[in-house]
Design a protein around this motif. Structure first.
Motif, mmCIF file in Angstrom:
data_model
loop_
_atom_site.group_PDB
_atom_site.id
_atom_site.type_symbol
_atom_site.label_atom_id
_atom_site.label_comp_id
_atom_site.label_asym_id
_atom_site.label_seq_id
_atom_site.Cartn_x
_atom_site.Cartn_y
_atom_site.Cartn_z
ATOM 1 N N LEU A 91 -48.046 17.844 -17.363
ATOM 2 C CA LEU A 91 -47.268 19.026 -15.868
ATOM 3 C C LEU A 91 -48.308 20.016 -15.342
ATOM 4 C CD1 LEU A 91 -43.658 19.608 -16.681
ATOM 5 C CD2 LEU A 91 -44.606 18.037 -15.053
ATOM 6 N N PRO A 92 -48.970 20.595 -16.329
ATOM 7 C CA PRO A 92 -50.205 21.546 -15.709
ATOM 8 C C PRO A 92 -51.031 21.013 -14.647
ATOM 9 C CG PRO A 92 -49.832 22.127 -17.849
ATOM 10 C CD PRO A 92 -49.087 20.807 -17.612
ATOM 11 N N LEU A 93 -51.363 19.552 -14.792
ATOM 12 C CA LEU A 93 -52.298 18.795 -13.833
ATOM 13 C C LEU A 93 -51.631 18.356 -12.725
ATOM 14 C CD1 LEU A 93 -54.315 17.343 -16.919
ATOM 15 C CD2 LEU A 93 -54.993 19.355 -15.581
ATOM 16 N N SER A 94 -50.401 18.068 -12.641
ATOM 17 C CA SER A 94 -49.780 17.399 -11.527
ATOM 18 C C SER A 94 -48.775 18.078 -10.941
ATOM 19 C CB SER A 94 -49.006 16.056 -12.293
ATOM 20 O OG SER A 94 -47.996 16.563 -13.226
ATOM 21 N N LEU A 95 -47.833 18.831 -11.414
ATOM 22 C CA LEU A 95 -46.821 19.623 -10.782
ATOM 23 C C LEU A 95 -47.189 20.481 -9.703
ATOM 24 C CD1 LEU A 95 -43.907 20.086 -10.431
ATOM 25 C CD2 LEU A 95 -43.771 21.817 -12.360
ATOM 26 N N PRO A 96 -48.376 21.367 -10.221
ATOM 27 C CA PRO A 96 -48.998 22.475 -8.983
ATOM 28 C C PRO A 96 -49.321 21.620 -7.745
ATOM 29 C CG PRO A 96 -49.726 23.035 -11.119
ATOM 30 C CD PRO A 96 -49.035 21.731 -11.234
ATOM 31 N N SER A 97 -49.660 20.265 -7.965
ATOM 32 C CA SER A 97 -50.255 19.539 -6.565
ATOM 33 C C SER A 97 -48.974 19.189 -5.716
ATOM 34 C CB SER A 97 -50.976 18.358 -7.025
ATOM 35 O OG SER A 97 -50.139 17.164 -7.558
ATOM 36 N N LEU A 98 -47.714 19.171 -6.218
ATOM 37 C CA LEU A 98 -46.626 18.851 -5.455
ATOM 38 C C LEU A 98 -45.992 20.155 -4.796
ATOM 39 C CD1 LEU A 98 -44.568 16.360 -7.886
ATOM 40 C CD2 LEU A 98 -45.422 15.940 -5.522
ATOM 41 N N LEU A 99 -46.152 21.143 -5.618
ATOM 42 C CA LEU A 99 -45.731 22.239 -5.214
ATOM 43 C C LEU A 99 -46.635 23.037 -4.047
ATOM 44 C CD1 LEU A 99 -44.814 24.208 -8.384
ATOM 45 C CD2 LEU A 99 -43.508 23.144 -6.972
ATOM 46 N N ALA A 100 -47.885 22.443 -4.100
ATOM 47 C CA ALA A 100 -49.023 22.804 -2.888
ATOM 48 C C ALA A 100 -48.836 22.123 -1.810
ATOM 49 C CB ALA A 100 -50.275 23.141 -3.667
ATOM 50 N N GLN A 101 -48.105 21.170 -1.678
ATOM 51 C CA GLN A 101 -47.931 20.138 -0.681
ATOM 52 C C GLN A 101 -48.010 20.864 0.760
ATOM 53 O OE1 GLN A 101 -48.243 16.604 -0.561
ATOM 54 N NE2 GLN A 101 -49.425 17.354 -2.406
ATOM 55 N N ASP A 102 -49.009 20.556 1.691
ATOM 56 C CA ASP A 102 -48.919 21.114 3.057
ATOM 57 C C ASP A 102 -48.139 20.274 3.716
ATOM 58 O OD1 ASP A 102 -49.630 22.509 5.307
ATOM 59 O OD2 ASP A 102 -51.689 21.300 5.599
ATOM 60 N N TYR A 103 -46.724 20.509 3.827
ATOM 61 C CA TYR A 103 -45.673 19.730 4.890
ATOM 62 C C TYR A 103 -45.288 20.468 5.871
ATOM 63 C CZ TYR A 103 -42.328 16.471 5.956
ATOM 64 O OH TYR A 103 -41.488 15.482 6.664
ATOM 65 N N PRO A 104 -45.505 20.032 7.044
ATOM 66 C CA PRO A 104 -44.923 21.024 8.307
ATOM 67 C C PRO A 104 -43.427 21.047 8.470
ATOM 68 C CG PRO A 104 -46.433 19.178 8.941
ATOM 69 C CD PRO A 104 -46.040 18.980 7.679
ATOM 70 N N GLU A 150 -38.996 24.362 -19.110
ATOM 71 C CA GLU A 150 -39.289 25.592 -19.154
ATOM 72 C C GLU A 150 -40.844 25.732 -18.466
ATOM 73 O OE1 GLU A 150 -37.966 23.869 -21.669
ATOM 74 O OE2 GLU A 150 -36.207 25.235 -22.629
ATOM 75 N N LEU A 151 -41.642 24.954 -19.154
ATOM 76 C CA LEU A 151 -42.871 24.676 -18.491
ATOM 77 C C LEU A 151 -42.999 24.516 -16.927
ATOM 78 C CD1 LEU A 151 -46.106 24.834 -18.930
ATOM 79 C CD2 LEU A 151 -45.996 22.379 -19.223
ATOM 80 N N ALA A 152 -42.090 23.722 -16.545
ATOM 81 C CA ALA A 152 -42.257 23.245 -14.971
ATOM 82 C C ALA A 152 -41.576 24.792 -14.267
ATOM 83 C CB ALA A 152 -41.192 22.395 -14.714
ATOM 84 N N ARG A 153 -40.651 25.566 -14.769
ATOM 85 C CA ARG A 153 -40.259 26.639 -14.056
ATOM 86 C C ARG A 153 -41.284 27.597 -14.290
ATOM 87 N NH1 ARG A 153 -35.995 25.413 -17.329
ATOM 88 N NH2 ARG A 153 -33.749 24.450 -16.158
ATOM 89 N N GLU A 154 -42.036 27.667 -15.303
ATOM 90 C CA GLU A 154 -43.130 28.634 -15.388
ATOM 91 C C GLU A 154 -44.271 28.513 -14.442
ATOM 92 O OE1 GLU A 154 -45.667 31.864 -16.497
ATOM 93 O OE2 GLU A 154 -43.415 31.399 -16.825
ATOM 94 N N LEU A 155 -44.627 27.062 -14.351
ATOM 95 C CA LEU A 155 -45.677 26.694 -13.311
ATOM 96 C C LEU A 155 -45.250 27.048 -11.835
ATOM 97 C CD1 LEU A 155 -46.573 23.125 -14.699
ATOM 98 C CD2 LEU A 155 -47.919 25.004 -14.586
ATOM 99 N N SER A 156 -43.899 26.919 -11.608
ATOM 100 C CA SER A 156 -43.529 27.444 -10.193
ATOM 101 C C SER A 156 -43.836 28.817 -10.084
ATOM 102 C CB SER A 156 -42.101 27.217 -10.049
ATOM 103 O OG SER A 156 -41.322 27.375 -8.752
ATOM 104 N N ARG A 157 -43.293 29.615 -10.972
ATOM 105 C CA ARG A 157 -43.441 31.013 -11.030
ATOM 106 C C ARG A 157 -45.077 31.362 -10.774
ATOM 107 N NH1 ARG A 157 -39.231 31.328 -14.776
ATOM 108 N NH2 ARG A 157 -40.773 31.021 -16.684
#
Length: 391
Positions: A57-70, A88-95
């Motif tokens: 998840l630390p290598l993949s989820l941040p790339s989804l959260l960082a999507q440049d979508y208009p 829990e890790l997903a929530r922490e990565l989002s924070r």
């Protein structure tokens, strides 16, 4: 020698047919189709089923959260009863990373008749439905996306009027076994489901790559996804067939900047990945298994065997015909090796890799009859049809 010569000649004929008549499966230039930005960017929800994915998840989820979508977009990660604190890790990565809004939820254990992934997908789609999205992106927890991935997928679907736009993520090829096995895995998949045929209007060939599937939300309703395919182990192909079954259009191609970050460092890791679903691909049919083993042997093993037999026994014709078939085989494999940035000297090794896949397929059948088939992350799934249909 005559029997060897004739067998080699049949193999060569098969390779000539595959080269010219199997949808040019060996070409790797099927990338996202021409696209233009829509006048209004439709709302999109991203659904990520995840079971015990804390390592990736630390290598993949941040790339989804960082999507440049208009347009409006948000991410729903569905924790499928993980034992490693995936949620829990997903929530922490989002924070930590911010970006697109993230919702983490869990549906609990799947009921009889459902695979865990599709039960999680069902829950994620139900959560997303409240946001009234026009598109849904189904993506696996081990897939990292370039910042413009969502934008380009939506633009391609809008421009081409596709109900499904799917990209075959570039798998990892760091270890020795990954370099040997992974490009062949994608090559064999394309041979079974030629990408050009999938996107052609009126074609019955249907497949998708489960790591990255953009779907029209109304098509999800019409095709009853995932309920209609709830028992499917090879869920991406089943999804594409369901969409085409209701008249939808599907596009599948190779990705440029959508990558799997899941490592398969040992042969055993790759073996389990393939064997868990190989016999399901053959619909658990012993006759199809025998035909597949015979076909793999004829197409991939006969050419080098003919060369060896011809040289050992002084049969020039057998050696020449076998070498010609082997050459065509290697030539069709070379584009996939280039796509994976691997040296072309690996192309003649394809018969060895095909033999490994033959053994994996047989092992998949053995595991099925031992009651250990389609096992993944602590779950073993019954053969489709073995459970009562709930309608």
């Amino acid at each position: 020698m005559s029997a060897i010569v004739w067998t080699a000649a049949v193999s060569l004929a098969a390779w000539c047919w595959l080269l010219l008549c199997q949808g040019f499966f060996w070409r790797t230039d099927v990338r996202l189709p021409p696209r233009r930005d829509p006048g209004r960017w439709p709302p999109v929800c991203v659904v990520v089923p995840a079971r015990d994915e804390a390592a990736v998840l630390p290598l993949s989820l941040p790339s989804l959260l960082a999507q440049d979508y208009p347009g409006r977009a948000e991410v729903f990660l569905v924790d499928d009863s993980s034992a490693d604190a995936t949620g829990e890790l997903a929530r922490e990565l989002s924070r930590l990373h911010g970006g697109l809004p993230l919702t983490v939820d869990s549906p609990g254990e799947p009921p009889a008749g459902w695979t865990g992934k599709l039960w999680a997908v069902r829950h994620g789609i139900a959560l997303a439905r409240a946001r009234a999205p026009e598109y849904l992106l189904l993506t696996d927890a081990d897939i990292a996306h370039a910042p413009d991935s969502l934008r380009t997928l939506v633009a391609a679907a809008h421009t081409g009027d596709f109900d499904v736009v799917s990209q075959m993520a570039r798998l990892r090829v760091d270890s020795l076994w990954e370099r040997l096995v992974v490009p062949a895995f994608v090559y064999f998949f394309a041979q079974l489901y030629p990408f050009r045929r999938i996107g052609r209007k009126g074609s019955r060939t249907a497949a998708a790559a489960g790591g990255c599937v953009l779907l029209r939300a109304d098509t999800v309703e019409t095709a009853r996804i995932p309920d209609a395919i709830r028992q499917a182990v090879i869920d991406d192909v089943a999804l594409a067939r369901a969409v085409k079954g209701v008249g939808g259009r599907v596009w599948l191609g190779l990705a440029d900047r959508v990558d799997s970050v899941r490592p398969y460092p040992r042969l055993n890791d790759l073996w389990r990945m393939v064997s868990r679903s190989a016999y399901a691909q053959l619909r658990h049919n012993p006759l199809l298994l025998l035909g597949t083993v015979a076909g793999l042997a004829l197409v991939y093993l006969v050419p080098p065997a003919s060369v060896v037999a011809g040289v050992a026994m002084g049969g020039t014709t057998a050696a020449v015909v076998g070498a010609a078939a082997w050459l065509v085989m290697a030539a069709t494999y070379a584009p996939m090796l280039r796509y994976y940035r691997q040296p072309l000297w690996q192309a003649p090794l394809l018969p060895f890799t095909a033999f490994l896949y033959l053994l994996m397929t047989v092992d998949s059948a053995v595991r099925h009859y031992q009651g250990r088939g389609a096992a993944w992350k602590g779950r073993t799934y019954a053969r489709p049809g073995a459970l009562p249909d709930e309608g």
